[in-house]
Structure formats: C-alpha cells, structure tokens
Design a protein around this motif. Structure first.
Motif, PDB file in Angstrom:
ATOM      1  N   THR A  48      20.135 -90.111   6.063  1.00 42.96           N
ATOM      2  CA  THR A  48      21.279 -91.011   5.945  1.00 42.96           C
ATOM      3  C   THR A  48      22.379 -90.279   5.198  1.00 42.96           C
ATOM      4  O   THR A  48      22.113 -89.500   4.285  1.00 42.96           O
ATOM      5  CB  THR A  48      20.918 -92.307   5.194  1.00 42.96           C
ATOM      6  OG1 THR A  48      20.301 -91.983   3.954  1.00 42.96           O
ATOM      7  CG2 THR A  48      19.992 -93.177   6.018  1.00 42.96           C
ATOM      8  N   LEU A  49      23.608 -90.523   5.614  1.00 40.99           N
ATOM      9  CA  LEU A  49      24.763 -89.883   5.009  1.00 40.99           C
ATOM     10  C   LEU A  49      25.751 -90.954   4.608  1.00 40.99           C
ATOM     11  O   LEU A  49      26.112 -91.814   5.409  1.00 40.99           O
ATOM     12  CB  LEU A  49      25.421 -88.931   6.018  1.00 40.99           C
ATOM     13  CG  LEU A  49      26.758 -88.320   5.623  1.00 40.99           C
ATOM     14  CD1 LEU A  49      26.595 -87.373   4.432  1.00 40.99           C
ATOM     15  CD2 LEU A  49      27.364 -87.587   6.815  1.00 40.99           C
ATOM     16  N   SER A  50      26.177 -90.901   3.363  1.00 39.42           N
ATOM     17  CA  SER A  50      27.203 -91.803   2.866  1.00 39.42           C
ATOM     18  C   SER A  50      28.411 -90.951   2.512  1.00 39.42           C
ATOM     19  O   SER A  50      28.321 -90.054   1.673  1.00 39.42           O
ATOM     20  CB  SER A  50      26.698 -92.546   1.629  1.00 39.42           C
ATOM     21  OG  SER A  50      27.715 -93.349   1.088  1.00 39.42           O
ATOM     22  N   SER A  61      30.179 -87.990  -1.925  1.00 39.98           N
ATOM     23  CA  SER A  61      29.302 -88.193  -0.781  1.00 39.98           C
ATOM     24  C   SER A  61      27.861 -87.927  -1.181  1.00 39.98           C
ATOM     25  O   SER A  61      27.590 -87.239  -2.154  1.00 39.98           O
ATOM     26  CB  SER A  61      29.707 -87.271   0.363  1.00 39.98           C
ATOM     27  OG  SER A  61      31.001 -87.605   0.813  1.00 39.98           O
ATOM     28  N   SER A  62      26.937 -88.489  -0.406  1.00 44.97           N
ATOM     29  CA  SER A  62      25.518 -88.265  -0.670  1.00 44.97           C
ATOM     30  C   SER A  62      24.760 -88.239   0.642  1.00 44.97           C
ATOM     31  O   SER A  62      25.211 -88.782   1.649  1.00 44.97           O
ATOM     32  CB  SER A  62      24.961 -89.366  -1.580  1.00 44.97           C
ATOM     33  OG  SER A  62      25.046 -90.625  -0.939  1.00 44.97           O
ATOM     34  N   VAL A  63      23.614 -87.593   0.610  1.00 48.29           N
ATOM     35  CA  VAL A  63      22.749 -87.547   1.783  1.00 48.29           C
ATOM     36  C   VAL A  63      21.327 -87.829   1.316  1.00 48.29           C
ATOM     37  O   VAL A  63      20.920 -87.408   0.232  1.00 48.29           O
ATOM     38  CB  VAL A  63      22.851 -86.192   2.528  1.00 48.29           C
ATOM     39  CG1 VAL A  63      22.347 -85.032   1.698  1.00 48.29           C
ATOM     40  CG2 VAL A  63      22.142 -86.249   3.868  1.00 48.29           C
ATOM     41  N   GLY A  64      20.609 -88.603   2.113  1.00 47.60           N
ATOM     42  CA  GLY A  64      19.234 -88.950   1.778  1.00 47.60           C
ATOM     43  C   GLY A  64      18.299 -88.594   2.908  1.00 47.60           C
ATOM     44  O   GLY A  64      18.697 -88.502   4.063  1.00 47.60           O
ATOM     45  N   ALA A  65      17.032 -88.398   2.554  1.00 49.24           N
ATOM     46  CA  ALA A  65      15.987 -88.133   3.543  1.00 49.24           C
ATOM     47  C   ALA A  65      14.851 -89.099   3.270  1.00 49.24           C
ATOM     48  O   ALA A  65      14.441 -89.294   2.119  1.00 49.24           O
ATOM     49  CB  ALA A  65      15.511 -86.693   3.445  1.00 49.24           C
ATOM     50  N   GLN A  66      14.341 -89.711   4.333  1.00 44.63           N
ATOM     51  CA  GLN A  66      13.255 -90.678   4.217  1.00 44.63           C
ATOM     52  C   GLN A  66      12.073 -90.177   5.051  1.00 44.63           C
ATOM     53  O   GLN A  66      12.267 -89.685   6.159  1.00 44.63           O
ATOM     54  CB  GLN A  66      13.683 -92.054   4.724  1.00 44.63           C
ATOM     55  CG  GLN A  66      14.900 -92.643   4.020  1.00 44.63           C
ATOM     56  CD  GLN A  66      16.227 -92.049   4.470  1.00 44.63           C
ATOM     57  OE1 GLN A  66      16.443 -91.763   5.632  1.00 44.63           O
ATOM     58  NE2 GLN A  66      17.119 -91.838   3.521  1.00 44.63           N
ATOM     59  N   PHE A  67      10.861 -90.307   4.495  1.00 43.21           N
ATOM     60  CA  PHE A  67       9.656 -89.894   5.211  1.00 43.21           C
ATOM     61  C   PHE A  67       8.603 -90.984   5.104  1.00 43.21           C
ATOM     62  O   PHE A  67       8.289 -91.436   4.001  1.00 43.21           O
ATOM     63  CB  PHE A  67       9.084 -88.591   4.641  1.00 43.21           C
ATOM     64  CG  PHE A  67       7.785 -88.197   5.269  1.00 43.21           C
ATOM     65  CD1 PHE A  67       7.745 -87.623   6.531  1.00 43.21           C
ATOM     66  CD2 PHE A  67       6.588 -88.435   4.615  1.00 43.21           C
ATOM     67  CE1 PHE A  67       6.540 -87.287   7.119  1.00 43.21           C
ATOM     68  CE2 PHE A  67       5.381 -88.103   5.195  1.00 43.21           C
ATOM     69  CZ  PHE A  67       5.363 -87.524   6.455  1.00 43.21           C
TER      70      PHE A  67
END
Length: 148
Positions: free
Chosen positions: A55-57, A64-70
């Motif tokens: 996900t990118l905000s 700005s921020s970027v997330g990774a989900q697993f």
C-alpha cells in the motif's frame, strides 16, 4: 495594447501539473515489479504475489509512506527484499537499510505485537496480529516530518 498582451499570455502553453502520486506509483511498481491495483488521488495498493500486498500513501515530499502486508506465519525473505525496494522508491533510503530495520522491527513485533525502528531518516514500524483469516504481518516505512 494591454488586451493584446493579455491574450498573448493566455495563449502560451501552460505545463500540466505533475501527478506526484502517479509518479510515485510508477516508481514503486518499477522498483518492485508489483502490479498496481486500486488507486485514488493519494493512495494505491499493489499485488506482489506470495500472499504479499503493498500500500502506498502519497502525502507530498517527506510525508509519503509505503506498507507491506503478508498473510501467513512468518514472511519469507522475499517479503523484506520487496519492502526494502518499495521503501527505497518512496524515501530514497537504501533498500538494504530498510530491509534490515524491517527484520528487527518484525522480530520485536512477534514478541510485543508492535515495534518501531528508526533507520536512515525514516521510521520502520511492524505489527503482527492474528485475524480470522490467519496471521498477518504489516510493516511500513514512514518518512519523518518536521511536524512534532
């Protein structure tokens, strides 16, 4: 004469405003080879495979921020490498620095449920939770801002 000058100025081509979030989406997609999905003016998600999503905000420079989900018990090494590349695309911080910080934050989060590690001018935050769909790891790299 004044009307002629105003008409001339209005007839000049005006550069289009840059789509900063669109540029950032493209940058993350290129760095990670993840496929962009839904997007809005300031947000996008990506499919990265192997139970991983990004996900990118977009919040403008240094917001700005970027997330990774697993989804699964423990993320594979590829999760951290992907997260490092995405984080580098957003922050400019070296991917290996982000990857190492994510390993530390995720390890602590497995005991504490949530953990933060500062690295290279950004905060790497990870959380581990159990959901009705199984275990979930979420990590994000968030640029520091001067809004304290």
């Amino acid at each position: 004469m004044r009307a002629l000058l105003v008409g001339f100025i209005l007839a000049l081509p005006v550069p289009a405003l840059a789509d900063e979030c669109g540029d950032l989406i493209d940058k993350v997609a290129k760095a990670t080879t993840a496929s962009p999905g839904n997007r809005s003016a300031d947000f996008a998600n990506f499919t990265a495979g192997d139970g991983t999503t990004l996900t990118l905000s977009c919040g403008g420079p240094q917001l700005s921020s970027v997330g990774a989900q697993f989804r699964g018990d423990a993320p594979p090494d590829g999760y951290y490498a992907l997260f490092g590349k995405a984080g580098h695309a957003v922050t400019g911080i070296a991917a290996d620095v982000i990857e190492a910080a994510a390993h530390k934050a995720r390890e602590a989060a497995s005991r504490l449920r949530h953990s933060n590690v500062d690295a290279g001018g950004a905060r790497i935050t990870c959380s581990v939770s159990g959901t009705d769909k199984g275990p979930l790891t979420m990590c994000a790299v968030i640029e520091h801002s001067d809004r304290s």
